[in-house]
Design an enzyme around this catalytic site. Structure first.
Site, PDB file in Angstrom:
ATOM      1  N   HIS A   1       0.861  -1.190   0.000  1.00 13.50           N
ATOM      2  CA  HIS A   1       0.000   0.000   0.000  1.00 13.50           C
ATOM      3  C   HIS A   1       0.892   1.233   0.000  1.00 13.50           C
ATOM      4  O   HIS A   1       1.956   1.243   0.608  1.00 13.50           O
ATOM      5  CB  HIS A   1      -0.885   0.023   1.257  1.00 13.50           C
ATOM      6  CG  HIS A   1      -2.062   0.923   1.109  1.00 13.50           C
ATOM      7  ND1 HIS A   1      -1.990   2.277   1.348  1.00 13.50           N
ATOM      8  CD2 HIS A   1      -3.332   0.668   0.712  1.00 13.50           C
ATOM      9  CE1 HIS A   1      -3.168   2.812   1.126  1.00 13.50           C
ATOM     10  NE2 HIS A   1      -4.001   1.870   0.734  1.00 13.50           N
TER      11      HIS A   1
ATOM     12  N   ASP B   1      -7.851  -5.346   0.038  1.00 15.28           N
ATOM     13  CA  ASP B   1      -8.346  -6.196  -1.064  1.00 15.28           C
ATOM     14  C   ASP B   1      -8.008  -7.668  -0.885  1.00 15.28           C
ATOM     15  O   ASP B   1      -8.517  -8.512  -1.620  1.00 15.28           O
ATOM     16  CB  ASP B   1      -7.751  -5.694  -2.393  1.00 15.28           C
ATOM     17  CG  ASP B   1      -8.334  -4.347  -2.759  1.00 15.28           C
ATOM     18  OD1 ASP B   1      -7.558  -3.401  -2.987  1.00 15.28           O
ATOM     19  OD2 ASP B   1      -9.566  -4.230  -2.745  1.00 15.28           O
TER      20      ASP B   1
HETATM   21  C1  SDX Z   1      -6.230  -0.007  -2.924  1.00 16.10           C
HETATM   22  O1  SDX Z   1      -4.418   4.516  -2.161  1.00 16.10           O
HETATM   23  C2  SDX Z   1      -5.364   3.878  -1.505  1.00 16.10           C
HETATM   24  O2  SDX Z   1      -5.772   4.249  -0.426  1.00 16.10           O
HETATM   25  C3  SDX Z   1      -5.946   2.679  -2.229  1.00 16.10           C
HETATM   26  C4  SDX Z   1      -6.945   1.859  -1.449  1.00 16.10           C
HETATM   27  C5  SDX Z   1      -8.204   2.631  -1.209  1.00 16.10           C
HETATM   28  O3  SDX Z   1      -8.935   2.264  -0.271  1.00 16.10           O
HETATM   29  O4  SDX Z   1      -8.525   3.523  -2.017  1.00 16.10           O
HETATM   30  O5  SDX Z   1      -6.395   1.459  -0.215  1.00 16.10           O
HETATM   31  C6  SDX Z   1      -7.360   0.611  -2.225  1.00 16.10           C
HETATM   32  O6  SDX Z   1      -6.001   0.321  -4.054  1.00 16.10           O
HETATM   33  C7  SDX Z   1      -5.355  -0.980  -2.169  1.00 16.10           C
HETATM   34  C8  SDX Z   1      -4.129  -1.441  -3.012  1.00 16.10           C
HETATM   35  C9  SDX Z   1      -4.611  -2.550  -3.926  1.00 16.10           C
HETATM   36  N1  SDX Z   1      -3.563  -2.885  -4.900  1.00 16.10           N
HETATM   37  C10 SDX Z   1      -2.905  -4.067  -4.827  1.00 16.10           C
HETATM   38  O7  SDX Z   1      -3.048  -4.909  -3.927  1.00 16.10           O
HETATM   39  C11 SDX Z   1      -1.980  -4.319  -5.999  1.00 16.10           C
HETATM   40  C12 SDX Z   1      -0.667  -4.866  -5.473  1.00 16.10           C
HETATM   41  N2  SDX Z   1      -0.028  -3.791  -4.729  1.00 16.10           N
HETATM   42  C13 SDX Z   1       0.959  -2.994  -5.438  1.00 16.10           C
HETATM   43  O8  SDX Z   1       0.762  -2.829  -6.794  1.00 16.10           O
HETATM   44  C14 SDX Z   1       1.468  -1.792  -4.654  1.00 16.10           C
HETATM   45  O9  SDX Z   1       1.737  -2.232  -3.391  1.00 16.10           O
HETATM   46  C15 SDX Z   1       0.618  -0.538  -4.588  1.00 16.10           C
HETATM   47  C16 SDX Z   1       0.233  -0.061  -5.945  1.00 16.10           C
HETATM   48  C17 SDX Z   1      -0.608  -0.783  -3.788  1.00 16.10           C
HETATM   49  C18 SDX Z   1       1.459   0.537  -3.900  1.00 16.10           C
HETATM   50  O10 SDX Z   1       2.526   0.773  -4.714  1.00 16.10           O
HETATM   51  P1  SDX Z   1       3.637   1.884  -4.350  1.00 16.10           P
HETATM   52  O11 SDX Z   1       3.333   2.569  -3.083  1.00 16.10           O
HETATM   53  O12 SDX Z   1       3.834   2.719  -5.566  1.00 16.10           O
HETATM   54  O13 SDX Z   1       4.871   1.004  -4.032  1.00 16.10           O
HETATM   55  P2  SDX Z   1       5.870   0.521  -5.118  1.00 16.10           P
HETATM   56  O14 SDX Z   1       5.139  -0.036  -6.297  1.00 16.10           O
HETATM   57  O15 SDX Z   1       6.864   1.609  -5.329  1.00 16.10           O
HETATM   58  O16 SDX Z   1       6.561  -0.729  -4.369  1.00 16.10           O
HETATM   59  C19 SDX Z   1       7.701  -0.571  -3.562  1.00 16.10           C
HETATM   60  C20 SDX Z   1       8.433  -1.895  -3.695  1.00 16.10           C
HETATM   61  C21 SDX Z   1       8.793  -2.252  -5.135  1.00 16.10           C
HETATM   62  O17 SDX Z   1       9.911  -3.147  -5.064  1.00 16.10           O
HETATM   63  P3  SDX Z   1      11.364  -2.582  -5.513  1.00 16.10           P
HETATM   64  O18 SDX Z   1      11.175  -2.040  -6.919  1.00 16.10           O
HETATM   65  O19 SDX Z   1      11.656  -1.497  -4.494  1.00 16.10           O
HETATM   66  O20 SDX Z   1      12.262  -3.773  -5.425  1.00 16.10           O
HETATM   67  O21 SDX Z   1       7.580  -2.981  -3.251  1.00 16.10           O
HETATM   68  C22 SDX Z   1       7.323  -3.847  -4.348  1.00 16.10           C
HETATM   69  C23 SDX Z   1       7.629  -3.062  -5.621  1.00 16.10           C
HETATM   70  O22 SDX Z   1       7.976  -3.940  -6.679  1.00 16.10           O
HETATM   71  N3  SDX Z   1       5.907  -4.183  -4.275  1.00 16.10           N
HETATM   72  C24 SDX Z   1       5.426  -5.401  -4.416  1.00 16.10           C
HETATM   73  C25 SDX Z   1       4.045  -5.278  -4.203  1.00 16.10           C
HETATM   74  N4  SDX Z   1       3.746  -4.004  -3.945  1.00 16.10           N
HETATM   75  C26 SDX Z   1       4.906  -3.323  -4.002  1.00 16.10           C
HETATM   76  N5  SDX Z   1       6.051  -6.581  -4.700  1.00 16.10           N
HETATM   77  C27 SDX Z   1       5.221  -7.654  -4.775  1.00 16.10           C
HETATM   78  N6  SDX Z   1       3.889  -7.622  -4.567  1.00 16.10           N
HETATM   79  C28 SDX Z   1       3.278  -6.468  -4.294  1.00 16.10           C
HETATM   80  N7  SDX Z   1       1.982  -6.429  -4.093  1.00 16.10           N
END
Ligand code: SDX
Length: 453
Positions: A320, A376
């Site tokens: 998140h 989720d």
């Molecule tokens: C919702 O914003 C909100 O409030 C949203 C929400 C709401 O109520 O409105 O809470 C609802 O959208 C919840 C989130 C649902 N999405 C997912 O579950 C999809 C999977 N999650 C990711 O795509 C990610 O965690 C995000 C999009 C939710 C957040 O992404 P960020 O903050 O931009 O973090 P990032 O992508 O920069 O990740 C940081 C690191 C990266 O690794 P490195 O490049 O540093 O090695 O963490 C890794 C990412 O690759 N990473 C994950 C991951 N999420 C982040 N690796 C594996 N699985 C994941 N789910």
């Protein structure tokens, strides 16, 4: 609500010119948020004629506040979520969704009299124009219900031309009521269309959740009897999904709404943003991920593929932007899942989810990245146990989030500092170049039609 004090100054020295600048640091709100105004950076200049001044560059607004809001507070490190100061745990335990929708909009919980008027007004606006129902019939049988919801909400704007009077309190109120009332109807109509079933019209004798389930599930029985565990689970899930401060879809509603378009059009932009797999679409992707894993014994290999990094799958439902701890909503949803599955029995998908969580919470890759289950992760399992199809999960998210989008939309309109959202950019394209003749490489082009054959 917020005690603003300008506590201190950010002193800047520009090494290019030796000039010194000061930007006031403001501390505001009960949590003591501190900020400088980005506009205060404009004073920093090289001294060249016509120079704009220093911009702040912040892709995806990772460290930029776009607004001041009193609606929802999140503390990502402590896993706190409050609507208008009330902890989400208490609201999920005891409130109704419409009570929470009232709280989000009005800032205070309703008295019984206020609540009765609110519920009455919403109950008696659940019908949609028959042309909207026919509009939905134009979609293919396999259309994604989020596409249907997004377009039918936008289409509603054409049925309420007065909705563009967004500063008329009566018009604004009736638009809010219409959207809260009609989203479940449109969602249910989309569901029935995809299922090839006749639409079921609203039953105004049922409460919000029961009426929605009736429009979705009623068949030939004269009156729909909702399973109380399911209707309460739906109510709680709607409460948990109602608002979440400046998430992607709320930002979309605020930005689109800042052009002073009607709220139906602004909410349809929110639905479009929520459709994305990184946002609201994640609950659907969690179930698809679990289906692909097929069996708990395949979980370790899947986790390894996630950890392989770039190009590997994400662990959907984890991570998140704000929560760097367990999403407080995920805790509540997991408890709800236990109650629902106590009714219908634990199944393999839940076992896979529990195994994914167990391994991920102890694995350094996820711990180092502060990746915890978000709202989720378990939601989809509950919706699936209620026989909702996977591609309908985000529709349920949109029905609930409409309450938050509308509260945030109104707060934006009433904020005297807000105006049409129009960010600046850092231009990295070509400098000026001439539209030359491709054959002679000379300007102006002599061979006007050379590329038009
Ligand atoms: C919702 O914003 C909100 O409030 C949203 C929400 C709401 O109520 O409105 O809470 C609802 O959208 C919840 C989130 C649902 N999405 C997912 O579950 C999809 C999977 N999650 C990711 O795509 C990610 O965690 C995000 C999009 C939710 C957040 O992404 P960020 O903050 O931009 O973090 P990032 O992508 O920069 O990740 C940081 C690191 C990266 O690794 P490195 O490049 O540093 O090695 O963490 C890794 C990412 O690759 N990473 C994950 C991951 N999420 C982040 N690796 C594996 N699985 C994941 N789910």
């Amino acid at each position: 609500m917020s005690d603003t004090n300008v506590g201190g100054t950010l002193e800047l020295r520009d090494s290019r010119t030796g000039s010194a600048y000061a930007a006031p640091i403001t501390t505001e709100g009960p949590e003591g948020d501190t900020y400088i105004r980005a506009g205060d950076l404009k004073q920093v200049k090289r001294g060249e004629p016509g120079e704009f001044g220093l911009l702040s560059y912040d892709p995806a607004f990772m460290n930029t506040a776009s607004c001041k809001s009193a609606i929802t507070f999140i503390d990502g490190d402590k896993g706190i979520l409050r609507y208008r100061g009330y902890p989400i745990e208490q609201l999920a335990e005891s409130a109704t969704f419409l009570e929470v929708a009232y709280l989000l909009r009005h800032g205070e919980l309703p008295t019984q009299a206020e609540y009765d008027v609110w519920v009455h007004d919403i109950t008696f606006h659940t019908y949609v124009h028959e042309n909207i129902r026919k509009f939905l019939e134009g979609f293919r049988y396999d259309a994604h219900p989020m596409s249907m919801l997004c377009s039918s909400v936008a289409a509603l704007s054409s049925f309420y031309p007065n909705a563009h009077n967004i500063f008329d309190p009566k018009e604004r109120y009736v638009s809010v009521i219409r959207l809260l009332a009609k989203l479940p109807t449109l969602a249910a109509f989309a569901y029935r269309h995809v299922k090839g079933l006749p639409t079921i019209y609203p039953d105004n004798q049922l409460n919000y959740g029961e009426n929605f389930l009736s429009m979705v599930a009623r068949m030939s029985e004269p009156k729909y009897e909702a399973n109380p565990v399911f209707s309460r689970a739906l109510e709680v899930l709607f409460i948990l999904h109602a608002d979440h401060e400046q998430n992607c879809s709320t930002n979309a509603v605020r930005a689109v709404g800042s052009s002073h378009v009607d709220p139906f059009s602004a909410v349809s932009a929110g639905i479009a943003a929520l459709f994305g797999p990184l946002h609201g679409g994640a609950n659907e992707q969690v179930l698809r991920m679990i289906k692909d894993i097929e069996h708990p014994k395949n979980v370790p290999a899947f986790i390894e593929s996630v950890k392989s990094g770039k190009g590997g799958p994400k662990l959907m439902g984890f991570g998140h932007r704000v929560y760097k701890n367990y999403d407080p909503r995920a805790r509540i949803v997991k408890k709800l899942a236990d109650q629902v599955f106590a009714q219908i029995g634990i199944d393999k998908d839940l076992e896979i989810a529990l195994e994914l969580e167990r391994i991920a919470l102890s694995d350094e890759y996820f711990i180092a990245r502060k990746l915890y289950p978000n709202v989720d992760f378990y939601t989809g399992l509950i919706y699936r146990s209620m026989a909702f199809p996977t591609d309908f999960f985000t529709v349920l998210f949109a029905v609930a989030r409409t309450a938050g989008w509308l509260a945030q939309w109104e707060e934006m309109l009433d904020d005297k500092e807000q105006k049409i959202a129009r960010p600046r950019q850092i231009y990295v394209g070509h400098g000026e170049r001439q539209y030359v003749d491709p054959l002679t490489n000379k300007f102006p082009r002599a061979h006007k039609d050379v590329l038009r054959k």
